[in-house]
Design a protein around this motif. Sequence first.
Motif, PDB file in Angstrom:
ATOM      1  N   VAL A 176       0.849  -1.188   0.000  1.00  0.00           N
ATOM      2  CA  VAL A 176       0.000   0.000   0.000  1.00  0.00           C
ATOM      3  C   VAL A 176       0.882   1.235   0.000  1.00  0.00           C
ATOM      4  CG1 VAL A 176      -1.744   1.295   1.297  1.00  0.00           C
ATOM      5  CG2 VAL A 176      -1.827  -1.195   1.267  1.00  0.00           C
ATOM      6  N   ASP A 177       0.576   2.179  -0.890  1.00  0.00           N
ATOM      7  CA  ASP A 177       1.236   3.480  -0.915  1.00  0.00           C
ATOM      8  C   ASP A 177       0.182   4.532  -0.585  1.00  0.00           C
ATOM      9  OD1 ASP A 177       3.629   2.321  -1.773  1.00  0.00           O
ATOM     10  OD2 ASP A 177       3.076   2.540  -3.885  1.00  0.00           O
ATOM     11  N   ILE A 178       0.492   5.418   0.358  1.00  0.00           N
ATOM     12  CA  ILE A 178      -0.439   6.477   0.745  1.00  0.00           C
ATOM     13  C   ILE A 178       0.267   7.807   0.567  1.00  0.00           C
ATOM     14  CG2 ILE A 178      -1.846   7.447   2.601  1.00  0.00           C
ATOM     15  CD1 ILE A 178      -1.922   4.618   3.827  1.00  0.00           C
ATOM     16  N   SER A 179      -0.370   8.706  -0.165  1.00  0.00           N
ATOM     17  CA  SER A 179       0.209  10.035  -0.371  1.00  0.00           C
ATOM     18  C   SER A 179      -0.865  11.083  -0.085  1.00  0.00           C
ATOM     19  CB  SER A 179       0.756  10.177  -1.797  1.00  0.00           C
ATOM     20  OG  SER A 179      -0.273   9.980  -2.743  1.00  0.00           O
ATOM     21  N   GLU A 180      -0.402  12.299   0.065  1.00  0.00           N
ATOM     22  CA  GLU A 180      -1.305  13.392   0.418  1.00  0.00           C
ATOM     23  C   GLU A 180      -0.957  14.619  -0.400  1.00  0.00           C
ATOM     24  OE1 GLU A 180      -2.508  16.032   4.393  1.00  0.00           O
ATOM     25  OE2 GLU A 180      -0.931  14.515   4.511  1.00  0.00           O
ATOM     26  N   THR A 181      -1.980  15.285  -0.896  1.00  0.00           N
ATOM     27  CA  THR A 181      -1.814  16.590  -1.528  1.00  0.00           C
ATOM     28  C   THR A 181      -2.558  17.606  -0.666  1.00  0.00           C
ATOM     29  OG1 THR A 181      -3.794  16.392  -2.908  1.00  0.00           O
ATOM     30  CG2 THR A 181      -1.717  15.527  -3.827  1.00  0.00           C
ATOM     31  N   GLU A 182      -2.595  18.815  -1.139  1.00  0.00           N
ATOM     32  CA  GLU A 182      -3.283  19.856  -0.383  1.00  0.00           C
ATOM     33  C   GLU A 182      -4.776  19.579  -0.254  1.00  0.00           C
ATOM     34  OE1 GLU A 182      -4.131  24.594  -0.917  1.00  0.00           O
ATOM     35  OE2 GLU A 182      -2.155  23.810  -1.502  1.00  0.00           O
ATOM     36  N   ASN A 183      -5.357  18.902  -1.273  1.00  0.00           N
ATOM     37  CA  ASN A 183      -6.804  18.705  -1.316  1.00  0.00           C
ATOM     38  C   ASN A 183      -7.291  17.281  -1.072  1.00  0.00           C
ATOM     39  OD1 ASN A 183      -7.130  21.440  -2.033  1.00  0.00           O
ATOM     40  ND2 ASN A 183      -6.676  20.927  -4.160  1.00  0.00           N
ATOM     41  N   GLN A 184      -6.376  16.293  -1.076  1.00  0.00           N
ATOM     42  CA  GLN A 184      -6.852  14.913  -0.972  1.00  0.00           C
ATOM     43  C   GLN A 184      -5.768  13.958  -0.504  1.00  0.00           C
ATOM     44  OE1 GLN A 184      -8.012  14.358  -5.052  1.00  0.00           O
ATOM     45  NE2 GLN A 184      -6.138  13.261  -5.573  1.00  0.00           N
ATOM     46  N   ILE A 226      -4.029  -2.514  -9.925  1.00  0.00           N
ATOM     47  CA  ILE A 226      -3.810  -1.474  -8.919  1.00  0.00           C
ATOM     48  C   ILE A 226      -5.158  -0.881  -8.519  1.00  0.00           C
ATOM     49  CG2 ILE A 226      -2.696   0.726  -8.370  1.00  0.00           C
ATOM     50  CD1 ILE A 226      -0.685  -1.479  -8.866  1.00  0.00           C
ATOM     51  N   LEU A 227      -5.441  -0.888  -7.218  1.00  0.00           N
ATOM     52  CA  LEU A 227      -6.633  -0.248  -6.674  1.00  0.00           C
ATOM     53  C   LEU A 227      -6.240   1.149  -6.222  1.00  0.00           C
ATOM     54  CD1 LEU A 227      -9.593  -0.347  -5.627  1.00  0.00           C
ATOM     55  CD2 LEU A 227      -8.652  -1.217  -3.476  1.00  0.00           C
ATOM     56  N   ASN A 228      -6.866   2.172  -6.816  1.00  0.00           N
ATOM     57  CA  ASN A 228      -6.601   3.561  -6.447  1.00  0.00           C
ATOM     58  C   ASN A 228      -7.822   4.128  -5.739  1.00  0.00           C
ATOM     59  OD1 ASN A 228      -3.935   4.083  -7.608  1.00  0.00           O
ATOM     60  ND2 ASN A 228      -4.949   3.626  -9.545  1.00  0.00           N
ATOM     61  N   ILE A 229      -7.605   4.602  -4.514  1.00  0.00           N
ATOM     62  CA  ILE A 229      -8.672   5.193  -3.715  1.00  0.00           C
ATOM     63  C   ILE A 229      -8.318   6.657  -3.498  1.00  0.00           C
ATOM     64  CG2 ILE A 229      -9.912   5.119  -1.520  1.00  0.00           C
ATOM     65  CD1 ILE A 229      -9.017   2.148  -1.337  1.00  0.00           C
ATOM     66  N   THR A 230      -9.267   7.531  -3.799  1.00  0.00           N
ATOM     67  CA  THR A 230      -9.076   8.962  -3.623  1.00  0.00           C
ATOM     68  C   THR A 230     -10.041   9.447  -2.557  1.00  0.00           C
ATOM     69  OG1 THR A 230      -8.453   9.181  -5.941  1.00  0.00           O
ATOM     70  CG2 THR A 230      -9.074  11.194  -4.792  1.00  0.00           C
ATOM     71  N   ILE A 231      -9.503  10.183  -1.583  1.00  0.00           N
ATOM     72  CA  ILE A 231     -10.304  10.689  -0.466  1.00  0.00           C
ATOM     73  C   ILE A 231     -10.077  12.189  -0.372  1.00  0.00           C
ATOM     74  CG2 ILE A 231     -10.791  10.480   1.997  1.00  0.00           C
ATOM     75  CD1 ILE A 231      -9.132   7.769   1.775  1.00  0.00           C
ATOM     76  N   ALA A 232     -11.104  12.973  -0.689  1.00  0.00           N
ATOM     77  CA  ALA A 232     -10.980  14.430  -0.643  1.00  0.00           C
ATOM     78  C   ALA A 232     -10.996  14.919   0.801  1.00  0.00           C
ATOM     79  CB  ALA A 232     -12.105  15.090  -1.432  1.00  0.00           C
ATOM     80  N   LYS A 233     -10.287  16.007   1.030  1.00  0.00           N
ATOM     81  CA  LYS A 233     -10.310  16.632   2.351  1.00  0.00           C
ATOM     82  C   LYS A 233     -11.501  17.570   2.427  1.00  0.00           C
ATOM     83  CE  LYS A 233      -5.310  16.591   2.974  1.00  0.00           C
ATOM     84  NZ  LYS A 233      -4.111  17.437   3.155  1.00  0.00           N
ATOM     85  N   SER A 234     -12.108  17.632   3.567  1.00  0.00           N
ATOM     86  CA  SER A 234     -13.227  18.536   3.795  1.00  0.00           C
ATOM     87  C   SER A 234     -12.671  19.939   4.005  1.00  0.00           C
ATOM     88  CB  SER A 234     -14.017  18.099   5.022  1.00  0.00           C
ATOM     89  OG  SER A 234     -14.999  19.048   5.335  1.00  0.00           O
ATOM     90  N   GLU A 235     -13.202  20.892   3.254  1.00  0.00           N
ATOM     91  CA  GLU A 235     -12.701  22.268   3.354  1.00  0.00           C
ATOM     92  C   GLU A 235     -12.962  22.858   4.729  1.00  0.00           C
ATOM     93  OE1 GLU A 235     -13.966  24.743   0.158  1.00  0.00           O
ATOM     94  OE2 GLU A 235     -13.481  23.235  -1.351  1.00  0.00           O
ATOM     95  N   GLU A 236     -14.044  22.442   5.364  1.00  0.00           N
ATOM     96  CA  GLU A 236     -14.388  22.974   6.676  1.00  0.00           C
ATOM     97  C   GLU A 236     -13.420  22.503   7.754  1.00  0.00           C
ATOM     98  OE1 GLU A 236     -18.016  21.002   6.941  1.00  0.00           O
ATOM     99  OE2 GLU A 236     -18.971  22.174   5.376  1.00  0.00           O
TER     100      GLU A 236
END
Length: 142
Positions: free
Chosen positions: A41-49, A123-133
Motif C-alpha cells: 500500500v502506498d499512501i500520499s497526500e496533496t493539499e486537497n486529498q 492497482i486499486l486507487n482510492i481517492t479521499i478528498a479533504k473537507s474544506e471545513e
Amino acid sequence: MALVNYTRPNVDLHSKRFSDILDEFFNESLNYRNDSFMPSVDISETENQFDVSVSLPGMNKEDINVDLDNGHLTISGERKLENEENGKNFHRVESSYGSFSRSFQLPDSIDEESITAKYENGILNITIAKSEEKVKKKIEIS
C-alpha cells in the motif's frame, strides 16, 4: 493517517542497527504464514486529498472490498490460487495467496462522501478528498 511500521527492503546487513535486525526477525517470523497475502500500500497526500494505491495483481475487482466505518478505511479480499490440473507440475510457487485485510485510521479532515475507488491493471486507487471545513488553517501571529 495512522503510523505504520516500515521495513526497508534489500538493505545491506552492515548498515542496519542490531535492534532493527532483531525486530525484523521476530516480526517476520510471527507474521509469516504459507497462506498469507499482504498487498503493498502506498499512501500520499496533496493539499486537497489523500491517495491510497494498493497493489493487487491477478485479482478481480469483485474479490476486493473497500469499507469505511467510523473513520477506518478497510481494504480486504482474497487472492485465490487457481488449482487447475492441466497436466502441470509446479516446481516453485512464489506468489502469495490467501485472505487479506488492511485498515487505516483516516484523519477527521476527510469528506466521507467523496471517496472513490478505481481498479485498473492490478492497482486499486482510492481517492479521499479533504473537507474544506475541517482542514487546518494557518493562523497569522500579529
